[in-house]
Design a protein around this motif. Sequence first.
Motif, PDB file in Angstrom:
ATOM      1  N   ASN A  26       5.137   2.580   6.469  1.00 59.60           N
ATOM      2  CA  ASN A  26       5.775   2.612   5.143  1.00 59.60           C
ATOM      3  C   ASN A  26       4.741   2.463   4.040  1.00 59.60           C
ATOM      4  OD1 ASN A  26       8.137   2.756   6.586  1.00 59.60           O
ATOM      5  ND2 ASN A  26       9.160   1.091   5.496  1.00 59.60           N
ATOM      6  N   LYS A  27       3.771   1.597   4.264  1.00 63.00           N
ATOM      7  CA  LYS A  27       2.724   1.367   3.261  1.00 63.00           C
ATOM      8  C   LYS A  27       1.910   2.638   3.037  1.00 63.00           C
ATOM      9  CE  LYS A  27      -0.969  -1.891   2.074  1.00 63.00           C
ATOM     10  NZ  LYS A  27      -1.696  -3.119   2.515  1.00 63.00           N
ATOM     11  N   LYS A  68       1.716   5.132  -0.425  1.00 61.73           N
ATOM     12  CA  LYS A  68       0.470   5.538  -1.085  1.00 61.73           C
ATOM     13  C   LYS A  68       0.359   7.059  -1.154  1.00 61.73           C
ATOM     14  CE  LYS A  68      -2.302   1.453   0.080  1.00 61.73           C
ATOM     15  NZ  LYS A  68      -3.488   0.958   0.813  1.00 61.73           N
ATOM     16  N   THR A  69       0.802   7.731  -0.077  1.00 64.74           N
ATOM     17  CA  THR A  69       0.715   9.188  -0.033  1.00 64.74           C
ATOM     18  C   THR A  69       1.631   9.838  -1.063  1.00 64.74           C
ATOM     19  OG1 THR A  69       0.184   9.124   2.329  1.00 64.74           O
ATOM     20  CG2 THR A  69       0.984  11.224   1.451  1.00 64.74           C
ATOM     21  N   LEU A  70       2.838   9.287  -1.207  1.00 61.42           N
ATOM     22  CA  LEU A  70       3.841   9.883  -2.099  1.00 61.42           C
ATOM     23  C   LEU A  70       3.895   9.217  -3.476  1.00 61.42           C
ATOM     24  CD1 LEU A  70       6.793  10.414   0.434  1.00 61.42           C
ATOM     25  CD2 LEU A  70       5.028  12.045  -0.269  1.00 61.42           C
ATOM     26  N   THR A 110      11.064   1.722  -2.141  1.00 61.88           N
ATOM     27  CA  THR A 110      11.697   3.034  -2.275  1.00 61.88           C
ATOM     28  C   THR A 110      11.629   3.792  -0.957  1.00 61.88           C
ATOM     29  OG1 THR A 110      11.121   3.137  -4.628  1.00 61.88           O
ATOM     30  CG2 THR A 110      11.656   5.215  -3.542  1.00 61.88           C
ATOM     31  N   VAL A 111      10.497   3.681  -0.279  1.00 61.17           N
ATOM     32  CA  VAL A 111      10.362   4.316   1.044  1.00 61.17           C
ATOM     33  C   VAL A 111      11.426   3.766   1.990  1.00 61.17           C
ATOM     34  CG1 VAL A 111       8.900   4.580   3.081  1.00 61.17           C
ATOM     35  CG2 VAL A 111       7.888   4.748   0.802  1.00 61.17           C
ATOM     36  N   ALA A 112      11.581   2.440   1.982  1.00 63.51           N
ATOM     37  CA  ALA A 112      12.574   1.797   2.853  1.00 63.51           C
ATOM     38  C   ALA A 112      13.983   2.281   2.535  1.00 63.51           C
ATOM     39  CB  ALA A 112      12.484   0.283   2.712  1.00 63.51           C
ATOM     40  N   ASN A 113      14.252   2.474   1.249  1.00 64.08           N
ATOM     41  CA  ASN A 113      15.579   2.964   0.847  1.00 64.08           C
ATOM     42  C   ASN A 113      15.826   4.383   1.358  1.00 64.08           C
ATOM     43  OD1 ASN A 113      16.228   0.604  -0.502  1.00 64.08           O
ATOM     44  ND2 ASN A 113      15.504   1.340  -2.482  1.00 64.08           N
TER      45      ASN A 113
END
Length: 212
Positions: free
Chosen positions: A169-170, A174-176, A182-185
């Motif tokens: 997720n981390k 960083k990539t997006l 927000t990634v978790a959502n």
Amino acid sequence: MKITIIIADDNSFIREGMKIILNTYEEFDVVATLKDGQEAVQYCKNHSVDIALLDVRMPVMDGVEATKLISELTKAKPLILTTFDDDEYIIDAVKNGAKGYLLKNTEPERIRDAIKSVFNGHTVLQDVVLDKIKSSLNAATERESKADMTQFTERETSIMTLIAKGLSNKEISKTLFISEGTVANYISSILSKTGLEHRTQIAIYYLTGKGK
């Protein structure tokens, strides 16, 4: 209340030894030891079981098939405990609903922690097991997804692609250029749409087009 556990393994020395070890922990109650997957499924259908600790290679019915049936037909949570000779089964076990995948040479304390974590709704995959999954999927990551992606947003598709490439997720955040929250959502949304349960299943779904 104690966490009720069954152990299914065709090696009587292993299953009885594991029973002795787990019963030394006051939070566990090993209610049955069984010699194959079919017996494990039948026991879980007829009794209240929290955790089904399953070997993979067993006669009559292997642990992968037992995992699928236990996940579909009972409330028990399957946790695979096996050797690395069985690593070709990892992806199938995860697709079929395994809540964890541990090696038999894992220290008893880590097995205890894994059982408690799975009981509390988490998925437990050792790093060495995750590495095996990534290695198995790595050759496929450059191909286009075989899944039906029409139900996903562009951002969800991007995140699924990165999960399939093994990013955390981390690393995805960083990539997006978005927050980890927000990634978790987005991952929660993907899980909801697919009926999957964790990120490893997302990677398998993305690359093979097959869910649970």
